[in-house]
Design a protein around this motif. Structure first.
Motif, short mmCIF file in Angstrom:
data_model
loop_
_atom_site.label_atom_id
_atom_site.label_comp_id
_atom_site.label_asym_id
_atom_site.label_seq_id
_atom_site.Cartn_x
_atom_site.Cartn_y
_atom_site.Cartn_z
N ARG A 8 -29.83 19.53 -3.98
CA ARG A 8 -31.15 20.19 -3.99
C ARG A 8 -32.21 19.34 -3.31
N VAL A 9 -32.00 18.03 -3.30
CA VAL A 9 -32.94 17.09 -2.66
C VAL A 9 -32.15 15.98 -1.97
N PRO A 10 -31.37 16.32 -0.94
CA PRO A 10 -30.46 15.35 -0.34
C PRO A 10 -31.13 14.12 0.24
N GLN A 11 -32.36 14.25 0.73
CA GLN A 11 -33.03 13.09 1.30
C GLN A 11 -33.73 12.27 0.22
N SER A 12 -34.46 12.96 -0.65
CA SER A 12 -35.19 12.25 -1.70
C SER A 12 -34.25 11.54 -2.68
N SER A 13 -33.03 12.06 -2.85
CA SER A 13 -32.09 11.45 -3.80
C SER A 13 -31.22 10.38 -3.15
N ARG A 14 -31.57 9.95 -1.94
CA ARG A 14 -30.89 8.83 -1.30
C ARG A 14 -31.76 7.58 -1.44
#
Length: 289
Positions: free
Chosen positions: A40-46
């Motif tokens: 759902r938030v692939p960038q923010s959760s990296r």
């Protein structure tokens, strides 16, 4: 409900600094890295520090919880990561969806490692992979699913795994689990919001009502129909978060003495239902290019 102020969420407990050191020290023990992110938030959760720590080591990105993310958005993210030289898979670690060909992907990603081992006479040497990711992205669920048993602790909240653990999962693959690690500062406050929305930041350090209001405003601007259908409301576009939360509270009958809205109860219900996918398949960010 009183007005609320948008806050920049910060959380960097001491054990996370230790985890960062452990990851660096453990890299010499593995052949590659499995990085788990929330679909759902692939960038923010990296964790942006991971790129610098892992550098050019073979990487497999697992977009976990794809069952509650928008299908087309997930396809865009898969292409985004593959275009940057990473292997990427859309999975749901709790059910095992998408993990059937994990062994095949690992062998493709680590083909150079396998060839080097064979040239040294080490045929079928186990492939060792480090599993990394921020809290609550599903690392333990992934390892349990791959190992076919509950070897690693699992919980639907941040900060469960606290030390490195090795697991033999079959297919000649061994996994090294690491505690979830955030980073010292979120330069973009929206990143902190998104991580709080999905539960990667402990609810205990956030104001649940304020968080829910920001979530509702985000959804009202991007997916108003998700709120309207779930809570049987008319039009929520343009409304402030507390106004939507009040409507939901009244609709659900969350009232306290004097007929006042129980905002706290309503906020807990809404955030929990969002995290559980009850508002539908929602992705909160798309690739920039």
């Amino acid at each position: 409900m009183p007005e609320y102020i948008k806050q920049n969420v910060q959380w960097f407990p001491g054990h996370m600094a230790k985890t960062r050191r452990l990851i660096k020290e453990s890299l010499k023990l593995v052949d590659g890295v499995v990085e788990i992110v929330d679909a759902r938030v692939p960038q923010s959760s990296r964790n942006p520090e991971i790129d610098d720590i892992v550098k050019n080591m073979p990487r497999i990105i697992l977009l976990n919880k794809c069952d509650v993310a928008e299908h087309n958005a997930t396809k865009m993210w898969l292409k985004y990561f593959k275009d940057r030289g990473m292997y990427a898979m859309a999975v749901d670690c709790r059910t095992g969806k998408g993990l059937n060909n994990f062994d095949t992907v690992v062998k493709s990603a680590l083909k150079d490692v396998i060839a080097r081992n064979e040239s040294k006479g080490m045929v079928n040497k186990p492939l060792r992979l480090m599993v990394v990711g921020i809290p609550n992205t599903g690392k333990s669920s992934f390892i349990n699913r791959m190992g076919k048993n509950a070897k690693a602790k699992v919980a639907d909240k941040a900060g469960v795994t606290r030390q490195n653990q090795w697991f033999v999962v079959g297919g000649g693959i061994e996994l090294l689990d690491t505690p979830g690690v955030l980073w010292p500062k979120f330069d973009d406050p929206e990143v902190g919001d998104k991580l709080a929305f999905i539960g990667s930041i402990k609810d205990e350090i956030t104001d649940r009502e304020t968080l829910c209001c920001r979530l509702l405003e985000t959804l009202a601007a991007t997916r108003p129909e998700a709120i309207e259908e779930r809570y049987k409301l008319d039009c929520v576009e343009g409304l402030q978060g507390w106004e939507i939360l009040e409507m939901i509270g009244r609709k659900r009958g969350f009232l306290i003495k004097g007929g006042e809205i129980d905002y706290e109860r309503a906020a807990v219900i809404v955030t929990d239902e969002f995290r559980g996918g009850k508002l539908g398949r929602i992705t909160l960010e798309l690739p920039n290019g």
